[in-house]
Design a protein around this motif. Sequence first.
Motif, short mmCIF file in Angstrom:
data_model
loop_
_atom_site.label_atom_id
_atom_site.label_comp_id
_atom_site.label_asym_id
_atom_site.label_seq_id
_atom_site.Cartn_x
_atom_site.Cartn_y
_atom_site.Cartn_z
N ASP A 237 0.82 -1.22 0.00
CA ASP A 237 0.00 0.00 0.00
C ASP A 237 0.86 1.28 0.00
O ASP A 237 0.34 2.37 0.22
N SER A 239 3.30 2.05 2.10
CA SER A 239 3.88 2.45 3.40
C SER A 239 5.37 2.10 3.46
O SER A 239 5.86 1.30 2.66
N ASP A 265 -7.41 -2.81 -4.91
CA ASP A 265 -7.85 -2.83 -3.51
C ASP A 265 -7.12 -3.88 -2.69
O ASP A 265 -7.09 -3.80 -1.46
N ARG A 267 -4.20 -4.10 -2.22
CA ARG A 267 -3.05 -3.54 -1.49
C ARG A 267 -3.38 -3.34 -0.01
O ARG A 267 -2.49 -3.32 0.82
N TYR A 268 -4.69 -3.17 0.29
CA TYR A 268 -5.08 -2.96 1.70
C TYR A 268 -5.55 -4.25 2.36
O TYR A 268 -5.86 -4.28 3.53
N ASP A 269 -5.71 -5.30 1.57
CA ASP A 269 -6.34 -6.50 2.09
C ASP A 269 -5.46 -7.71 1.80
O ASP A 269 -5.52 -8.29 0.72
#
Length: 271
Positions: A237, A239, A265, A267-269
């Motif tokens: 994501d 970071s 999506d 990338r967050y899950d």
Amino acid sequence: MNLDNEIKIRYEHFLNFVPKVMEFLTITQEEADLDIAYKGETDLVTKADKGSEERIIDEIERMFPSDSILGEEGTDKKGSSVFKWIIDPLDGTVNYSHRLPLYCACIGLENQENKEVVMGIVPFPAMNEVYHARKGQGAFKNQKPISVSKTKDLKQSLLCTGFPYDREKKIDRLTFFHKNFLLKARGVRRIGAAGLDLCWVAEGRFDAFWEEDLKPWDMAAPSVILAEAGGRMSTYDGSAFSSYVPNLIASNGFLHEKMVERMGDYRYDLN
Ligand code: IPD
Ligand code: CA
Ligand code: CA
Ligand code: CA
């Protein structure tokens, strides 16, 4: 204690020592008997993984007895100094056991106070090459400077990825990524040794790389080589990079945001 000098001593010592590791891995692969054992269905360990770890650890203990050591094949030693060695004694074990020459070792040194990797050495026996870097001093292959590619367009990029050992419950995400990158890039490769994948981004052979479920020993040493070669690393994501966070995007920098976007999506899950 002069920290830079302590790092330099370790770096130079291990640059001189790694030919022994390369020789051991080359000779052992040529022998017929690898004594393969299974950590998981596709996750192997051979006598070369263990033998290489033993050789590297013995040398660290002989020369730098107060340093901490973390090694993939079971070493976890707490020492009193500020340094922690993070070792993958053989990266690319599946390749190795199939007699493919695509394997390396990863020898990284972390400053435990800020968790920063301060030097990395990645020997690649098949080519008699050693990738190496010390923080702030540039990245090299056999003493020659290396740097990342200048590719800015995904359409002209050659990407690389890796698949986790535990792939069954991750197959939808892995399929999504593959399709999403394959349709945008010039090509996608899977080498099978994260250390080489990252060093090859560092020297501009690949433009970017992604993989999940990596371990500190896969990432620590090559991360400093890639950073010193001008590359960028983050989580899926976007970071901040850490050797202790298992999902990784590594790139030449120019393509980084595009790589993060194309994770969609997922990338967050990462469950
Ligand atoms: C593996 C390799 C492979 C990657 C795996 C790693 P090992 O390391 O780097 O390319 O896909 O995630 O665990 O087990 O051969 O040291
Ligand atoms: Ca392994
Ligand atoms: Ca590895
Ligand atoms: Ca390994």
